[in-house]
Design an enzyme around this catalytic site. Structure first.
Site, PDB file in Angstrom:
ATOM      1  N   ASP A 257      63.374  89.721 -37.038  1.00  0.00           N
ATOM      2  CA  ASP A 257      64.084  88.795 -36.169  1.00  0.00           C
ATOM      3  C   ASP A 257      63.086  88.246 -35.147  1.00  0.00           C
ATOM      4  O   ASP A 257      61.951  88.715 -35.033  1.00  0.00           O
ATOM      5  CB  ASP A 257      65.298  89.469 -35.506  1.00  0.00           C
ATOM      6  CG  ASP A 257      66.340  88.426 -35.089  1.00  0.00           C
ATOM      7  OD1 ASP A 257      65.981  87.233 -34.970  1.00  0.00           O
ATOM      8  OD2 ASP A 257      67.512  88.788 -34.872  1.00  0.00           O
TER       9      ASP A 257
HETATM   10  C1  NOJ Z   1      67.539  85.483 -33.248  1.00  0.00           C
HETATM   11  C2  NOJ Z   1      68.797  85.807 -33.987  1.00  0.00           C
HETATM   12  O1  NOJ Z   1      69.138  87.167 -33.785  1.00  0.00           O
HETATM   13  C3  NOJ Z   1      68.729  85.546 -35.482  1.00  0.00           C
HETATM   14  O2  NOJ Z   1      70.018  85.682 -36.012  1.00  0.00           O
HETATM   15  C4  NOJ Z   1      68.152  84.180 -35.763  1.00  0.00           C
HETATM   16  O3  NOJ Z   1      68.093  83.962 -37.153  1.00  0.00           O
HETATM   17  C5  NOJ Z   1      66.767  84.089 -35.137  1.00  0.00           C
HETATM   18  N1  NOJ Z   1      66.874  84.274 -33.703  1.00  0.00           N
HETATM   19  C6  NOJ Z   1      66.086  82.765 -35.412  1.00  0.00           C
HETATM   20  O4  NOJ Z   1      66.674  81.755 -34.701  1.00  0.00           O
END
Ligand code: NOJ
Length: 711
Positions: A257
């Site tokens: 993430d």
């Molecule tokens: C953080 C989020 O938790 C995740 O779901 C997302 O895909 C990423 N950022 C990228 O934007």
């Protein structure tokens, strides 16, 4: 795969690590220094993936640098959070879950993939398949709700929809099942907080949707930000390697993430970027999203013997194989080279309307004021959500545009051209200003019907949007009390990304509809339901709480040693509140009334490998056709490990004309009665099982049969 091997053999260490490095594109196209640095990184082969950049021309420009100007010409992987539509925004995922329709879930993902791919995107960070049972957690809006069976069905449908029949096709995108796992169990619903759940709960509740995504062929998986009992998921070898790769057999890409690899230092499990990079890579995380930690840390980690070249190369191979499967080597410009089939998006708009109206849940209907009479001559549309186009897009709106949204007011006006419809905001979504209430009340005083549009802003749910107060924000309650005090027929439309604890409102309004955030066709869909053009069919994919003190709340509770009867001393209940939800899982009214009868479960005794046929009669007792949703639950009465009082095993939807009678059937394999035994492996234990079928998870509406599993 010859190309992959040749490339790996030719790559320098920096180029290998480059394939594992995905950066955010902010500034790539127009930004000053950021842009040059990113272009330079792509050219040098030290950036293998980009996200948050879309648009055919923009993508082509950066792809051209990778393919034509980098030494080995490896194409970039372009990713984006395409969560509930790309340009055409569909209902937020929690709302779409209310449709309980795998076909619909798949079709909206397909449409989103077509649009995103036409904008050059090759990978989406979706579906989000975290079981969510605590509405304080803002990301419940992105979730499929409380149940693992539903989450698994959704995981498979969305994966099929995004990836299509052929991942290499110009209109397919790689799916990323996220967030592995138990993110929904953050302590007290607080975003990014620690999680501590048992291995049993992981196996029973949080992991099955991910197995389903793998079985459906998901190309990628994203570990969650959180730690489980002190081990951040980004470096959890037991779950990422032991469970996911070895046991489930996932050989796709694991992508961290956002910044999660660097955050291992904040978690307190890595001293610096070298350790952080080594821990994540060794757990099997292939791509480092934005943190630059692999770039900074892996060379030193290799020197220090914390990682091996073989492990780095294994990750590089997985990334290159994904690029190959996506057809990027064959034609890096394939996505973005043609507009989606239907240029004006008409068919996708129709799909958005269909999805939106099927997501609406009629929560209460105390007085029969719906559908609105075609003879209605004057309506007051009041409240801060009535004209709030931008809010209707909800959290994660990708390339969605507020200008494309049909607001609630616009939808009603279009549907009722002969009716005078006035509007007043009354109050803002949040804030203390009540000066507009008087104007709104004056308007309402002249109307036959009031449509009160209340709720949250889109930003109040989604990532980093946990709330402890699940009432109406700002001064909306004051507005609602003033309107309801008029004693006029009032329909409340509740826009929100989560269930709100509003018992007082449910007791007083004539009708309340959960309209969530329905996307670009919000207004039309709501008008379709209010006018009766569409008979509401949405059902809650979660138990809707009465009070925030009940969170987390879900139907598949385990029985306790004590009764649950409120008012009985030493019972498992609250002194000041019922422990039942405001609305059970599956709740949702219709303009029809469905009556169930004659449940049969045959044969009464089954053995492993056999099936039980469950059937019943459904009759539409109402004056118009409608759709009924039936839920099949089982209860294992006595087992070596206490089983929940209800476990969902199937859902059926039937459309019935007025007075029509139909039969619903399921073939329930005995294997569906297996559970995670004492040794944490699946077991099938002989014994008696109750089979319940109902329109919700409320036992009061069940038809019940009993079967026996014999060994
Ligand atoms: C953080 C989020 O938790 C995740 O779901 C997302 O895909 C990423 N950022 C990228 O934007």
């Amino acid at each position: 795969m010859e190309r992959v091997e040749t490339l790996v053999a030719e790559m320098t260490l920096a180029e290998k690590i480059g394939q594992l490095n995905m950066v955010a594109s902010t500034g790539v196209v127009t930004g000053p220094s950021g842009s040059r640095a990113t272009h330079q990184g792509i050219r040098a082969g030290t950036i293998g993936g980009l996200f948050n950049l879309w648009g055919a021309d923009e993508v082509r420009a950066v792809q051209r640098i990778a393919v034509e100007e980098s030494r080995l010409g490896v194409p970039l992987l372009l990713g984006l959070d395409v969560i509930h539509g790309h340009r055409t925004i569909f209902p937020v995922p929690l709302a779409e879950a209310c449709a309980f329709d795998v076909g619909l879930w798949e079709r909206t993902a397909r449409a989103a993939a077509e649009e995103a791919a036409a904008d050059g995107i090759a990978m989406t960070f979706a579906p989000m398949i975290d079981v969510a049972r605590d509405p304080r957690w803002g990301r419940i809006v992105e979730s499929p709700g409380e149940d693992p069976w539903v989450a698994s069905e959704l995981a498979a449908a969305k994966t099929r929809g995004f990836q299509g029949g052929d991942l290499a096709a110009a209109d397919s995108v790689a799916a990323t099942a996220k967030h592995l796992c138990a993110y929904g169990a953050v302590t007290a619903g607080r975003e990014y907080a620690s999680v501590d759940v048992s291995e049993r709960t992981l196996r029973e509740i949080y992991l099955p949707p991910f197995s389903a995504a793998v079985a459906a062929g998901t190309a990628a998986i994203m570990p969650a930000f959180i730690d489980i009992a002190g081990v951040p998921m980004t470096i959890n070898p037991t779950l990422l390697k032991g469970w996911l790769r070895e046991r489930v057999g996932f050989d796709g890409v694991l992508i961290s993430d956002y910044n999660a690899v660097a955050e291992l230092i904040n978690h307190g499990v890595a001293a610096d970027s070298v350790e952080a990079a080594a821990l994540a890579l060794n757990a099997g995380v292939d791509i480092d999203m934005t943190s630059n930690t692999y770039t900074q840390g892996l060379p030193a980690a290799l020197d220090r013997g914390l990682v091996t070249m073989a492990d780095i190369e294994a990750s590089v191979r997985r990334v290159l194989r994904l690029k190959e499967r996506l057809g990027l080597f064959a034609d890096p410009y394939r996505r973005g080279s043609a507009a989606p089939d239907d240029r004006d998006g008409k068919s996708r708009r129709l799909l958005a309307r269909e999805a939106a109206r099927r997501a609406i849940v009629l929560l209460t209907h105390r007085c029969p004021i719906l559908p609105l009479s075609p003879n209605t001559r004057r309506i007051a549309v009041v409240g801060p959500l009535a004209t709030a186009r931008e809010e209707m897009l909800g959290s994660w709106a990708s390339a969605g545009r507020p200008a494309d949204v049909v607001s609630i007011l616009e939808g009603l006006k279009a549907a009722m051209p002969d009716c005078r419809i006035d509007d007043a905001r009354g109050v803002d979504i949040d804030g203390e200003d009540e000066r507009g209430v008087a104007v709104a009340i004056d308007l309402c005083a002249h109307a036959e019907i009031i449509v009160l549009c209340l709720g949250e802003s889109a930003a109040m749910s989604g990532e980093a949007a946990s709330r402890t107060n699940l009432g109406l924000p700002g001064r909306q309650r004051a507005l609602a009390e003033a309107v309801l005090g008029l004693g006029k027929p009032t329909v409340v439309l509740l826009s929100s990304g989560r269930p709100l604890a509003l018992s007082w409102l449910f007791e007083r309004a004539d009708a309340v509809l959960a309209t969530w955030f329905l996307g670009i066709e919000s207004g039309h869909a709501i008008a379709d339901v209010l006018t009766g053009k569409f008979n509401p069919s949405g059902r809650l994919p979660l138990s809707w709480l009465r009070s925030v003190g009940q969170a987390p709340i879900y139907f598949s509770q385990r029985p306790t040693g004590r009764p649950t009867t409120p008012g009985v001393h030493y019972s498992s209940s609250y002194l000041d509140m019922l422990s039942t939800p405001q609305f059970p899982f599956g709740h949702g009214l219709s303009y029809s009334r469905f009556v169930l009868s004659n449940l049969r479960c045959e044969p009464a005794v089954v053995k492993a490998g056999e099936e039980v046929q469950v059937s019943l009669e459904v009759r539409n007792d109402g004056p118009i056709g409608g759709e009924v949703t039936l839920f099949l639950f089982v209860r294992d009465l006595v087992a070596s490990v206490a089983r929940p009082v209800l476990e969902l095993k199937g859902v059926r939807k039937l459309t019935l004309g007025a007075d029509e009678n139909r039969q619903a059937t399921w073939r329930l394999p005995a294997q569906a009665l297996a559970f995670i035994g004492e040794n944490l492996e699946p077991v099938l234990e002989a014994g008696r099982f109750e089979i319940h079928v109902g329109q919700t998870a409320d036992p009061a509406g069940f038809l019940t049969g009993v079967i026996e599993l014999a060994t």
